[in-house]
Design a protein around this motif. Structure first.
Motif, PDB file in Angstrom:
ATOM      1  N   ASP A  65      -5.110  -3.215  -3.227  1.00 29.14           N
ATOM      2  CA  ASP A  65      -3.815  -3.803  -2.926  1.00 29.14           C
ATOM      3  C   ASP A  65      -3.953  -5.011  -2.008  1.00 29.14           C
ATOM      4  O   ASP A  65      -3.211  -5.987  -2.120  1.00 29.14           O
ATOM      5  CB  ASP A  65      -2.900  -2.761  -2.272  1.00 29.14           C
ATOM      6  CG  ASP A  65      -2.431  -1.699  -3.266  1.00 29.14           C
ATOM      7  OD1 ASP A  65      -2.458  -1.975  -4.481  1.00 29.14           O
ATOM      8  OD2 ASP A  65      -2.051  -0.606  -2.822  1.00 29.14           O
TER       9      ASP A  65
ATOM     10  N   PRO B 119       0.813  -1.222   0.000  1.00 27.87           N
ATOM     11  CA  PRO B 119       0.000   0.000   0.000  1.00 27.87           C
ATOM     12  C   PRO B 119       0.843   1.267   0.000  1.00 27.87           C
ATOM     13  O   PRO B 119       1.901   1.337   0.641  1.00 27.87           O
ATOM     14  CB  PRO B 119      -0.825  -0.133   1.289  1.00 27.87           C
ATOM     15  CG  PRO B 119      -0.960  -1.613   1.493  1.00 27.87           C
ATOM     16  CD  PRO B 119       0.347  -2.190   1.033  1.00 27.87           C
TER      17      PRO B 119
ATOM     18  N   MET C 290      -6.145   1.022  -1.448  1.00 21.90           N
ATOM     19  CA  MET C 290      -5.664   0.130  -0.394  1.00 21.90           C
ATOM     20  C   MET C 290      -6.420  -1.189  -0.409  1.00 21.90           C
ATOM     21  O   MET C 290      -5.842  -2.259  -0.240  1.00 21.90           O
ATOM     22  CB  MET C 290      -5.784   0.823   0.958  1.00 21.90           C
ATOM     23  CG  MET C 290      -4.702   1.859   1.208  1.00 21.90           C
ATOM     24  SD  MET C 290      -4.677   2.475   2.917  1.00 21.90           S
ATOM     25  CE  MET C 290      -6.008   3.672   2.840  1.00 21.90           C
TER      26      MET C 290
END
Length: 216
Positions: free
Chosen positions: A213, A143, A210
């Motif tokens: 990811d 991230p 995020m």
């Protein structure tokens, strides 16, 4: 240790030559030089410069001068021994300086999963620095984040890329609060590295990024 003073690999090597790096950073640079012999001449150049500067300093009283000369001599012997070490065995992931520091081989690292596709082992705290190993799955992105302090990362195997470029075996990534990056491991193999940080990181990516990811 001021981050502004150590924001390049050359600065790290110069501080290493002067013998003023904290122990975890010293080990990281020593391991870098063992993996990438190409930078050893740069170390010798910095050592020569440091020697020239010492010669310009007003002579100290005889007792302290002899003590200082002994320290310099011993330092030079240690540096020479480091530079003349044979190349690491092909089956050894950790270079000698790093193995000596942590006291075990790569296959003995007790990994802990922190995120999907990301594992870590925290070795401990030394001189105000957190020292750890990291493992990133092929193709996995870490991230996006920046740093509240300094982060020095040495790639041991595999490679990762971010907006600044590619980092492969022996390369050092230097990051501080001026760097906002999202490292991505290359697709062919996991990226394994050694990290030295003096403050926590700070996530900067969007929530959507995020989540992508984490589940990607």
């Amino acid at each position: 240790m001021a981050g502004d003073d150590l924001n390049t690999v050359d600065a790290l090597i110069a501080h290493y030559a002067a013998g003023i790096l904290p122990e975890p950073a010293r080990v990281l640079v020593a391991a870098h030089l063992e993996i990438q012999a190409v930078n050893r001449p740069k170390l010798l150049a910095f050592e020569t410069l440091a020697g020239d500067l010492l010669e310009k300093i007003e002579p100290a009283p005889m007792a302290s001068r002899e003590s200082r000369l002994e320290e310099i001599f011993l330092s030079k012997v240690d540096t020479s021994q480091r530079a003349e070490r044979p190349a690491r065995p092909k089956n050894a992931l950790l270079p000698p300086s790093l193995r000596d520091f942590v006291g075990f081989e790569a296959e003995d690292i007790p990994w802990k999963t922190k995120l999907p596709g990301f594992k870590e082992y925290i070795v401990g705290d030394f001189d105000g620095f957190e020292v750890s190993f990291f493992w990133i799955r092929p193709g996995r992105a870490v991230p996006a984040h920046t740093h509240k302090g300094c982060e020095f990362s040495l790639v041991l195997d595999g490679a990762f890329q971010d907006a600044r470029g590619r980092y492969g075996p022996g390369d050092i990534s230097v990051a501080d609060d001026s760097v906002d990056h999202r490292p991505i491991a290359e697709n062919d193999r996991p990226c394994i590295g050694f990290a030295v940080v003096d403050a926590p990181l700070k996530l900067t990516g969007s929530l959507r990024q995020m989540i992508g990811d984490l589940i990607g």
